[in-house]
Write an enzyme that holds these catalytic residues in place. Sequence first.
Site, PDB file in Angstrom:
ATOM      1  CB  VAL A  13      -7.148 -58.801   9.190  1.00 36.66           C
ATOM      2  CG1 VAL A  13      -5.865 -57.987   9.065  1.00 36.66           C
ATOM      3  CG2 VAL A  13      -7.656 -59.186   7.805  1.00 36.66           C
ATOM      4  CG  ASP A  60     -17.426 -49.821  22.200  1.00 34.82           C
ATOM      5  OD1 ASP A  60     -17.108 -49.473  21.037  1.00 34.82           O
ATOM      6  OD2 ASP A  60     -18.602 -49.823  22.610  1.00 34.82           O
ATOM      7  CE1 TYR A 154     -15.176 -49.906   6.741  1.00 34.70           C
ATOM      8  CE2 TYR A 154     -14.894 -49.901   4.344  1.00 34.70           C
ATOM      9  CZ  TYR A 154     -14.527 -50.361   5.602  1.00 34.70           C
ATOM     10  OH  TYR A 154     -13.514 -51.279   5.713  1.00 34.70           O
ATOM     11  CE  LYS A 158     -11.771 -48.814   7.309  1.00 33.71           C
ATOM     12  NZ  LYS A 158     -10.852 -49.249   8.392  1.00 33.71           N
ATOM     13  CB  ILE A 185     -10.088 -59.536   3.619  1.00 26.98           C
ATOM     14  CG1 ILE A 185      -9.328 -58.212   3.459  1.00 26.98           C
ATOM     15  CG2 ILE A 185      -9.190 -60.584   4.272  1.00 26.98           C
ATOM     16  CD1 ILE A 185      -9.009 -57.538   4.769  1.00 26.98           C
ATOM     17  CB  THR A 187     -12.082 -63.340   7.222  1.00 22.08           C
ATOM     18  OG1 THR A 187     -11.209 -62.218   7.203  1.00 22.08           O
ATOM     19  CG2 THR A 187     -11.285 -64.604   7.363  1.00 22.08           C
TER      20      THR A 187
END
EC number: 1.1.1.-
Length: 257
Positions: A13, A60, A154, A158, A185, A187
């Site tokens: 993306v 990073d 996660y 988010k 998505i 990918t």
Amino acid sequence: MNTAIITGAAQGVGLCIAEALAQRNYRIVLSDIDTEKGPAAASKLNLTHGEGTAAFFHCDLSNLREIDALLSFTIETMGGFSVLINNAGYLRAPFLALSAQDIQDMITVNLTAPIYATQQAIKYWDGLHQGQAGCVVSVTSSSSFKTYASIAPYGAAKAGAAMFTFAAGAFHPRVRVNAVAPTAIATGFDKNRMRVETDRTGPGYTPEEEMRAMGLKRLQPQEVAEAVVRCVEDKGLYGKVLYLDAVEGIKIHDGYT
């Protein structure tokens, strides 16, 4: 010429966003931890759109000081920037098999880093002569609104990023902060890389459960990139999260509806 910083831009993306903005005559600073694909992506953009279009900077996001270095590099190399795309993400699962470092890195990369990068970008724009209009777009996830036991940290990170975006409409009169929240998505994350080895099964141990729930029809990276470009170009969007679904299309959330 406008310049955009894009995190997590070596592939997927992030790279699609870079290509879409380069087509609109933006210069791009691609940042990523991948020191092979990142420089290659920048070279390809320069070959396609002209030398000087893109530069790569290793960053990073689990170390916030590297964000300072990224912004400084952009200012020194490109003369400044007007767009920040917080695209990088980090996912490890299942929840009950995660180490303390796994949890910390997920919260830092998915929540703390975008918040800090946004703060520093706004301070930079505010410090310019007469101020400068700026734009921030974060790529969150449908997990901002509905998450699953195996990816709970996660989803929590988010969700925090979405709440931060809703509040961000009031940060600065000349800075627009928005986000896009895609479902799965095409990918996406590498399933093998995201898994933590465990023999246990059940809620909190099975990372495939959210893939089944979210992955009936996957978005293409270009669709996410188009939504990000919309956030960059639509001057009427402030503090909004664009929820992207491959079947239902786009729903705009403002934290109240």
